[in-house]
Design an enzyme around this catalytic site. Structure first.
Site, short mmCIF file in Angstrom:
data_model
loop_
_atom_site.label_atom_id
_atom_site.label_comp_id
_atom_site.label_asym_id
_atom_site.label_seq_id
_atom_site.Cartn_x
_atom_site.Cartn_y
_atom_site.Cartn_z
N CYS A 89 0.83 -1.22 0.00
CA CYS A 89 0.00 0.00 0.00
C CYS A 89 0.86 1.27 0.00
O CYS A 89 1.47 1.57 -1.02
CB CYS A 89 -0.99 -0.07 1.15
SG CYS A 89 -2.45 0.91 0.80
N HIS A 180 -3.28 -5.22 1.89
CA HIS A 180 -2.61 -5.40 3.19
C HIS A 180 -2.59 -6.85 3.66
O HIS A 180 -3.45 -7.25 4.45
CB HIS A 180 -3.37 -4.58 4.24
CG HIS A 180 -3.20 -3.11 4.08
ND1 HIS A 180 -2.20 -2.39 4.69
CD2 HIS A 180 -3.92 -2.22 3.36
CE1 HIS A 180 -2.30 -1.13 4.37
NE2 HIS A 180 -3.34 -0.98 3.57
N GLU A 182 -0.78 -8.05 5.84
CA GLU A 182 -0.48 -8.05 7.29
C GLU A 182 -1.75 -7.97 8.14
O GLU A 182 -1.70 -8.21 9.34
CB GLU A 182 0.49 -6.91 7.65
CG GLU A 182 -0.09 -5.50 7.67
CD GLU A 182 -0.26 -4.87 6.28
OE1 GLU A 182 -0.15 -5.58 5.27
OE2 GLU A 182 -0.56 -3.66 6.24
N1 GLN Z 1 -3.47 6.39 0.97
C1 GLN Z 1 -2.23 6.10 1.63
C2 GLN Z 1 -1.07 6.85 0.99
O1 GLN Z 1 -1.24 7.56 0.08
C3 GLN Z 1 -1.94 4.62 1.60
C4 GLN Z 1 -2.93 3.90 2.48
C5 GLN Z 1 -2.41 2.68 3.13
O2 GLN Z 1 -1.21 2.40 3.18
N2 GLN Z 1 -3.33 1.94 3.69
O3 GLN Z 1 0.03 6.73 1.43
#
Ligand code: GLN
Length: 197
Positions: A89, A180, A182
């Site tokens: 992410c 994710h 995790e």
């Molecule tokens: N929207 C977040 C970002 O731009 C990422 C979100 C996340 O890691 N759950 O960093």
């Protein structure tokens, strides 16, 4: 062997927990450590967690002009010891070369749109198919939280897709996921990653 979780911000303890579970299942002798600074970096693999990429970028700037991209490039490119790197992410955002049409010195040549599915309210879960292992697809329950959308992959393999867009990308030693792992109890992806070391 030692595997580091980049611990400036984000889902650090969740990754540590899942890595330890995977290490146990594989009966490997690997220590999982949280990394707060990069002096004396001597890990055999690195995970960059989800969280907030803008915050992580800020935290990684120092007065010596070091920043996260220089660090990641250093890691990814020391050719003799290309270590596996997994970004999830926000971690994937930090690895990308193009984020919201801005160019970075990232390790994955792809175009990413931050919060591409919308804000927190639009976070969702979906069953997806992973093509991590040759000739085999495996189901995975993927959790997307303010996830980025990968608009284009210029280099590397697509390991999973959702609604026609890549959600897992691998270029040599570097893997990025928009979701994710995790936050699940499924160690599949960690075991795959640990086997790359
Ligand atoms: N929207 C977040 C970002 O731009 C990422 C979100 C996340 O890691 N759950 O960093």
């Amino acid at each position: 062997m030692k595997i580091g979780v980049f611990a400036l911000q984000g889902d650090v303890s969740e990754h540590v927990r899942m890595l330890n579970n995977a290490v146990k299942e594989l009966e490997k002798n690997i220590n999982v450590v949280e990394l707060r600074g990069f002096e004396n970096f001597n890990c055999d693999a690195l995970i960059i967690p989800g969280g907030e990429s803008t915050t992580m970028r800020k935290l990684m700037h120092d007065e010596n002009g070091n920043d996260i991209n220089k660090f990641l490039n250093f890691l990814g490119k020391i050719s003799d010891e290309e270590i596996p790197i997994l970004g999830t992410c926000a971690g994937l955002i930090l690895l990308a070369k193009n984020v919201d049409n801005k160019f970075y010195d990232g390790l994955l040549d792809m175009e990413v749109k931050r919060n591409g599915y919308g804000r927190q309210r639009e976070s969702f879960e979906a069953d997806v198919c992973l093509k991590f292992n040759l000739n085999k697809t495996e189901k995975f329950h993927a959790i997307f939280i303010r996830a980025p959308v990968i608009e284009k992959v210029h280099k590397g393999e697509i390991l999973a897709e959702f609604e026609g867009k890549a959600i897992a990308v691998k270029d040599k030693n570097v893997i990025g996921l928009t979701f994710h792992p995790e936050l699940t109890n499924d160690t599949k992806i960690y075991k795959y990653f640990l086997n790359l070391i």
